[in-house]
Design a protein around this motif. Structure first.
Motif, PDB file in Angstrom:
ATOM      1  N   GLY A  46      -2.719  -6.077 -13.379  1.00  0.00           N
ATOM      2  CA  GLY A  46      -1.576  -5.230 -13.048  1.00  0.00           C
ATOM      3  C   GLY A  46      -1.418  -4.974 -11.563  1.00  0.00           C
ATOM      4  O   GLY A  46      -0.792  -3.991 -11.163  1.00  0.00           O
ATOM      5  N   PRO A  65       0.103  -5.346  -7.916  1.00  0.00           N
ATOM      6  CA  PRO A  65       1.421  -5.731  -7.408  1.00  0.00           C
ATOM      7  C   PRO A  65       1.297  -6.712  -6.236  1.00  0.00           C
ATOM      8  O   PRO A  65       0.888  -6.330  -5.150  1.00  0.00           O
ATOM      9  CB  PRO A  65       2.010  -4.400  -6.936  1.00  0.00           C
ATOM     10  N   ASN A 104       2.483  -8.227  -3.194  1.00  0.00           N
ATOM     11  CA  ASN A 104       3.547  -8.020  -2.215  1.00  0.00           C
ATOM     12  C   ASN A 104       3.815  -9.270  -1.397  1.00  0.00           C
ATOM     13  O   ASN A 104       4.922  -9.466  -0.911  1.00  0.00           O
ATOM     14  CB  ASN A 104       3.188  -6.872  -1.271  1.00  0.00           C
ATOM     15  N   THR A 147       6.252 -12.013 -11.132  1.00  0.00           N
ATOM     16  CA  THR A 147       5.530 -10.780 -10.826  1.00  0.00           C
ATOM     17  C   THR A 147       5.827 -10.325  -9.402  1.00  0.00           C
ATOM     18  O   THR A 147       5.995  -9.128  -9.144  1.00  0.00           O
ATOM     19  CB  THR A 147       4.011 -10.988 -11.015  1.00  0.00           C
ATOM     20  N   MET A 148       5.916 -11.269  -8.480  1.00  0.00           N
ATOM     21  CA  MET A 148       6.241 -10.924  -7.095  1.00  0.00           C
ATOM     22  C   MET A 148       7.665 -10.370  -6.990  1.00  0.00           C
ATOM     23  O   MET A 148       7.908  -9.407  -6.267  1.00  0.00           O
ATOM     24  CB  MET A 148       6.062 -12.139  -6.192  1.00  0.00           C
ATOM     25  N   LYS A 162       9.317  -8.812  -9.338  1.00  0.00           N
ATOM     26  CA  LYS A 162       9.284  -7.471  -9.946  1.00  0.00           C
ATOM     27  C   LYS A 162       8.717  -6.459  -8.956  1.00  0.00           C
ATOM     28  O   LYS A 162       9.250  -5.357  -8.801  1.00  0.00           O
ATOM     29  CB  LYS A 162       8.433  -7.504 -11.221  1.00  0.00           C
ATOM     30  N   THR A 163       7.660  -6.829  -8.261  1.00  0.00           N
ATOM     31  CA  THR A 163       7.070  -5.939  -7.257  1.00  0.00           C
ATOM     32  C   THR A 163       8.081  -5.626  -6.164  1.00  0.00           C
ATOM     33  O   THR A 163       8.209  -4.470  -5.744  1.00  0.00           O
ATOM     34  CB  THR A 163       5.806  -6.572  -6.641  1.00  0.00           C
ATOM     35  N   GLU A 203      10.715  -3.173  -7.542  1.00  0.00           N
ATOM     36  CA  GLU A 203      10.191  -1.825  -7.767  1.00  0.00           C
ATOM     37  C   GLU A 203       9.817  -1.121  -6.468  1.00  0.00           C
ATOM     38  O   GLU A 203       9.998   0.092  -6.341  1.00  0.00           O
ATOM     39  CB  GLU A 203       8.985  -1.877  -8.706  1.00  0.00           C
ATOM     40  N   SER A 204       9.303  -1.846  -5.501  1.00  0.00           N
ATOM     41  CA  SER A 204       8.859  -1.223  -4.250  1.00  0.00           C
ATOM     42  C   SER A 204       9.960  -1.192  -3.186  1.00  0.00           C
ATOM     43  O   SER A 204       9.812  -0.530  -2.169  1.00  0.00           O
ATOM     44  CB  SER A 204       7.642  -1.968  -3.689  1.00  0.00           C
TER      45      SER A 204
END
Length: 107
Positions: free
Chosen positions: A49, A51, A53, A95-96, A98-99, A102-103
């Motif tokens: 899980g 993140p 970046n 996943t990148m 999504k990070t 979200e960030s």
């Protein structure tokens, strides 16, 4: 840090922590010479899980004299310098993204 040699990676981690004691650094094994290793690394990374970046693909080999093959029977320099890094990026890309969403920070 995704590293081929976990012992060397652990020593480098300690050097970083001496200079940045509040840093959080994980050392995980990956061998870009093996697509199975890349897939296992990516799966383990995603399951933690964490993140991602930013992803810096900074590995490569230069074939010295003889033509050699990877564990997957692919010319070794092409496997390490191109295919392994492409596969890793491809697996981690969602996943990148999504990070970044979200960030609100793109790597």
């Amino acid at each position: 840090m995704a590293v081929r040699n976990v012992d060397a990676g652990g020593k480098l981690k300690e050097e970083f922590l001496q200079k940045m004691p509040n840093a959080r650094i994980d050392v995980m094994k990956i061998d870009l010479n093996s697509m199975d290793s890349v897939q296992k690394f990516a799966s383990a990374y995603i399951s933690r899980g964490l993140p991602p970046n930013i992803l810096i693909n900074n590995a490569g080999i230069i074939p010295v004299v003889k033509f050699t093959f990877s564990k997957d029977n692919i010319e070794q320099a092409f496997a390490v310098n191109n295919l392994g890094q492409f596969l890793l990026t491809d697996i981690l890309l969602d996943t990148m993204k999504k990070t970044a969403r979200e960030s609100q920070i793109e790597g």
